[in-house]
Write a protein that holds these residues in place. Structure first.
Motif: not given
Length: 435
Positions: A199-215
């Motif tokens: 249950d360790c986890q990895s998450v990518l921080g993605v910056l969309t074209d409209d400058n909002t963060w998604t996981a």
């Protein structure tokens, strides 16, 4: 005092060579004494790639510590092309130095007795690999990661069961009786592979074209929240065990993770447990309803992700962090930290021939960043501070200092060990790199 405690184990590693990784921040905060989490980061020297791992131990710290010291060597050996593998084996057999890894910020030292034993096991594995590799040239990252995880677990078992003059080695047995879950990333240019158990986890921080963060989550936890895992375990055991194999949301009513290194009391057969373990650990070592072992595996789930310029960072952490904050909160916190962190350094122009309008834009960005100026330069520390003390109105310093100054016997009730690694990607490199 709060800041000193939070920063005690922080580390930042920057990379000057061209590649997809610019730097990483890591940190650890203990709840158990000693801490049962470990972390390792290393550069592969004979092949390309950076390895980063977080290991969360249970039932003691020894298994996680040993895995953290050994796993990357096993992975790297599985990645070596046949010619380099033969050279490496020659070096091992002639006691010459040929390093596989450049390990960063490594402070754990194993006792000599174990070091010698582990080196012998590893040499045997490299020999066997060199014999297979000649006939099997087809290379798959997934198979390499799986083979490394499973072989190290096999070696832990073999080392614990080996008797010298009829005597059990209590050091290797204690490693085998404790357990560890793991999440490991291998990054080579735009290719990111994640291998995980537990249950360790990895998450990518993605910056969309409209400058909002998604996981973007790159792991699924192997616990009873995961229906596919439950089905897998049901399929591996007879129907009449359905009520006992998963009970009270745990494996055999005892173990929360459904995949792990070590924990051989859920893997060895009953007669082995009775003859080798029971004399040292007592009757309770054999779990209830223990009919058709193994019940537990160290086979990792391996995922590949091709990095794009929108992928800004990767967070790998033990469940001590995820128990407190969601993946999206984590990504937003690191994203804000990236914007605010630039204000911690003096303002400098990146090049001399800049237009006034470009300088003005940079100053406006900096002004925005000042609103988010963080206390900590290290993103892992920033995450810890916010996970423990964060409220919707900012940091609650009283709550934070209470959580950090609790007596040892109480702290475990409120939080787990926390280990975090935040890896930053170079967007420019990813924009122009070949596939």
């Amino acid at each position: 005092m709060v800041t000193n405690i939070l920063r005690a184990n922080e580390h930042t590693q920057e990379f000057t060579t061209t590649g997809s990784v610019k730097s990483y921040d890591s940190n650890q905060l203990s709840s158990n004494n000693p801490i049962e989490d470990t972390r390792t980061e290393a550069q592969c020297l004979l092949t390309k790639g950076l390895l980063l791992g977080v290991f969360d131990g249970h039932g003691g710290a020894s298994c996680a510590q040993v895995i953290a010291k050994r796993l990357f060597h096993y992975i790297t050996a599985c990645l070596l092309p046949p010619d380099i593998l033969h050279k490496y084996l020659n070096a091992l057999e002639n006691n010459e130095t040929m390093e596989l890894l450049d390990v960063y910020n490594d402070k754990v030292e194993l006792v000599d007795e174990l070091k010698i034993l582990y080196e012998a096991s590893f040499k045997t594995f490299v020999k066997e690999l060199s014999q297979i590799k000649d006939n099997q040239r087809d290379f798959q990252m997934k198979e390499a990661m799986e083979k490394a995880f499973l072989r190290l677990d096999y070696d832990l078992s073999k080392e614990a069961l080996y008797k010298n003059d009829g005597k059990v080695n209590m050091k290797t047995l204690s490693v085998a009786m404790s357990g560890a879950v793991a999440c490991v990333a291998h990054i080579d240019g735009p290719h990111l592979h994640i291998a995980s158990i537990g249950d360790c986890q990895s998450v990518l921080g993605v910056l969309t074209d409209d400058n909002t963060w998604t996981a973007k989550k790159l792991t699924t936890e192997h616990n009873t929240d995961n229906q596919e895992e439950i089905e897998r375990i049901f399929k591996e055991h007879p129907n009449n065990e359905r009520d006992t194999v998963i009970k009270m949301e745990r494996l055999l009513g005892q173990l929360a993770p459904l995949r792990a290194f070590g924990d051989f009391r859920y893997k060895w057969n009953k007669s082995t447990l009775s003859s080798t373990v029971l004399p040292h650990y007592g009757e309770s070592v054999i779990p209830p309803n223990y009919y058709t072992p193994p019940y537990l595996t160290a086979r990792p789930e391996v995922k590949h992700h091709r990095l794009t310029p929108r992928d800004k960072f990767l967070v790998i952490a033990s469940d001590g962090l995820w128990d407190l904050v969601s993946p999206l909160q984590v990504v937003r916190l690191v994203g804000e930290h990236m914007s605010g962190k630039v204000t911690l350094s003096p303002f400098r122009l990146p090049r001399k021939d800049m237009r006034i309008s470009d300088i003005n834009n940079m100053l406006l960005q900096r002004k925005e960043g000042l609103k988010m100026k963080p206390i900590d330069r290290n993103a892992a520390t920033h995450l810890m501070r916010n996970a423990l003390g964060g409220t919707e109105y900012g940091i609650d310093h009283v709550k934070l200092s209470q959580l950090l100054s609790m007596p040892q016997e109480l702290v475990r009730v409120f939080r787990d060990d926390i280990t975090i690694t935040v890896t930053y990607f170079d967007s420019e490199y990813l924009r122009h790199c070949p596939p």
